[in-house]
Design an enzyme around this catalytic site. Structure first.
Site, PDB file in Angstrom:
ATOM      1  N   HIS A 106       0.847  -1.208   0.000  1.00 47.06           N
ATOM      2  CA  HIS A 106       0.000   0.000   0.000  1.00 47.06           C
ATOM      3  C   HIS A 106       0.882   1.258   0.000  1.00 47.06           C
ATOM      4  O   HIS A 106       0.617   2.215  -0.729  1.00 47.06           O
ATOM      5  CB  HIS A 106      -0.873   0.055   1.263  1.00 47.06           C
TER       6      HIS A 106
ATOM      7  N   LYS B  17     -17.939  -7.647   7.197  1.00 47.99           N
ATOM      8  CA  LYS B  17     -16.561  -8.121   7.111  1.00 47.99           C
ATOM      9  C   LYS B  17     -15.932  -8.167   8.500  1.00 47.99           C
ATOM     10  O   LYS B  17     -16.151  -7.271   9.314  1.00 47.99           O
ATOM     11  CB  LYS B  17     -15.754  -7.164   6.218  1.00 47.99           C
TER      12      LYS B  17
ATOM     13  N   ARG C 281      -1.084  -5.971  -8.386  1.00 47.91           N
ATOM     14  CA  ARG C 281       0.068  -6.827  -8.092  1.00 47.91           C
ATOM     15  C   ARG C 281       0.290  -7.872  -9.168  1.00 47.91           C
ATOM     16  O   ARG C 281       1.401  -8.276  -9.431  1.00 47.91           O
ATOM     17  CB  ARG C 281      -0.137  -7.553  -6.758  1.00 47.91           C
TER      18      ARG C 281
ATOM     19  N   SER D 236      -2.230  -7.867   2.905  1.00 46.63           N
ATOM     20  CA  SER D 236      -2.616  -7.760   4.315  1.00 46.63           C
ATOM     21  C   SER D 236      -2.898  -9.145   4.896  1.00 46.63           C
ATOM     22  O   SER D 236      -2.602  -9.402   6.063  1.00 46.63           O
ATOM     23  CB  SER D 236      -3.852  -6.873   4.473  1.00 46.63           C
TER      24      SER D 236
HETATM   25  P1  ADP Z   1      -9.520  -4.457  -0.242  1.00 41.57           P
HETATM   26  O1  ADP Z   1     -10.277  -5.022   0.924  1.00 41.57           O
HETATM   27  O2  ADP Z   1     -10.247  -3.398  -0.991  1.00 41.57           O
HETATM   28  O3  ADP Z   1      -8.875  -5.478  -1.132  1.00 41.57           O
HETATM   29  P2  ADP Z   1      -6.845  -3.865   0.606  1.00 41.57           P
HETATM   30  O4  ADP Z   1      -6.470  -3.034   1.776  1.00 41.57           O
HETATM   31  O5  ADP Z   1      -6.454  -5.301   0.632  1.00 41.57           O
HETATM   32  O6  ADP Z   1      -8.386  -3.655   0.467  1.00 41.57           O
HETATM   33  O7  ADP Z   1      -6.262  -3.238  -0.727  1.00 41.57           O
HETATM   34  C1  ADP Z   1      -6.465  -1.906  -1.102  1.00 41.57           C
HETATM   35  C2  ADP Z   1      -5.754  -1.624  -2.423  1.00 41.57           C
HETATM   36  O8  ADP Z   1      -4.363  -1.806  -2.278  1.00 41.57           O
HETATM   37  C3  ADP Z   1      -6.161  -2.534  -3.579  1.00 41.57           C
HETATM   38  O9  ADP Z   1      -6.125  -1.780  -4.771  1.00 41.57           O
HETATM   39  C4  ADP Z   1      -5.075  -3.555  -3.627  1.00 41.57           C
HETATM   40  O10 ADP Z   1      -4.925  -4.102  -4.932  1.00 41.57           O
HETATM   41  C5  ADP Z   1      -3.891  -2.691  -3.262  1.00 41.57           C
HETATM   42  N1  ADP Z   1      -2.794  -3.469  -2.715  1.00 41.57           N
HETATM   43  C6  ADP Z   1      -2.807  -4.292  -1.663  1.00 41.57           C
HETATM   44  N2  ADP Z   1      -1.586  -4.854  -1.476  1.00 41.57           N
HETATM   45  C7  ADP Z   1      -0.803  -4.366  -2.460  1.00 41.57           C
HETATM   46  C8  ADP Z   1       0.562  -4.588  -2.856  1.00 41.57           C
HETATM   47  N3  ADP Z   1       1.365  -5.430  -2.204  1.00 41.57           N
HETATM   48  N4  ADP Z   1       1.008  -3.908  -3.921  1.00 41.57           N
HETATM   49  C9  ADP Z   1       0.192  -3.079  -4.588  1.00 41.57           C
HETATM   50  N5  ADP Z   1      -1.070  -2.837  -4.292  1.00 41.57           N
HETATM   51  C10 ADP Z   1      -1.585  -3.485  -3.250  1.00 41.57           C
END
Ligand code: ADP
Length: 158
Positions: free
Chosen positions: A19, A43, A92, A130
């Protein structure tokens, strides 16, 4: 000129270096980035909204372009409320692309004036999620490799 405002929506449970990388890449592109923690009552989260928000706020302290907010309901409705013209998402891998394509096309149908913008994560972060971080935390592994320095879980609370 109108401010270019992007909403970066997600769960951030917790915020990871992936992120962080996306936000760093997006900073030169926008005047303001709102990191928006989506609240979905269906959730289950590992960390409270307050905790997730505190970690994000600490991670970007001193970065005047960044705001941290929470929202519930549709992301496009939140964009209207805050006057954002862009939704920022990270990619990703091809699976992310397929998933994000559906969301972005639905969002475009709902509110055409908001454009989704996708940035590719740095190769070194493409495996970080995450959910992997939560797994490492639960099993007492060294999660500090994967998260910004602000994210620290007190011993015994993992
Ligand atoms: P959600 O519940 O919407 O998936 P996340 O917090 O997991 O929420 O992800 C939010 C955003 O961050 C999404 O666009 C996801 O693709 C991006 N994201 C998560 N991890 C990474 C990473 N390692 N590299 C790039 N983008 C990421």
């Amino acid at each position: 000129m109108t401010k270019r405002i992007a909403v970066f929506p997600g769960s951030f449970d917790p915020i990871t270096n992936g992120h962080f990388d996306i936000v760093q890449r997006a900073l030169p592109l926008f005047d303001e980035i709102i990191i928006a923690i989506g609240v979905n009552s269906n959730k289950k989260y590992m960390f409270s909204l307050e905790q997730r928000m505190a970690w994000i706020t600490k991670t970007f302290v001193g970065e005047s372009k960044i705001k941290v907010m929470e929202y519930s309901g549709l992301t496009v409705a939140f964009c209207e409320t805050v006057g954002a013209q862009f939704i920022l998402r990270g990619l990703r891998n091809p699976a992310d692309f397929e998933f994000e394509k559906g969301i972005a096309q639905a969002n475009r149908k709902l509110l055409p004036k908001v454009e989704s913008v996708f940035l590719l994560t740095g190769a070194g972060f493409s495996y970080v999620s995450s959910s992997i971080v939560r797994d490492v935390m639960r099993n007492h592994g060294d999660y500090t490799h994967f998260v910004p320095n602000a994210v620290r879980v007190p011993e015994g609370k993992q």
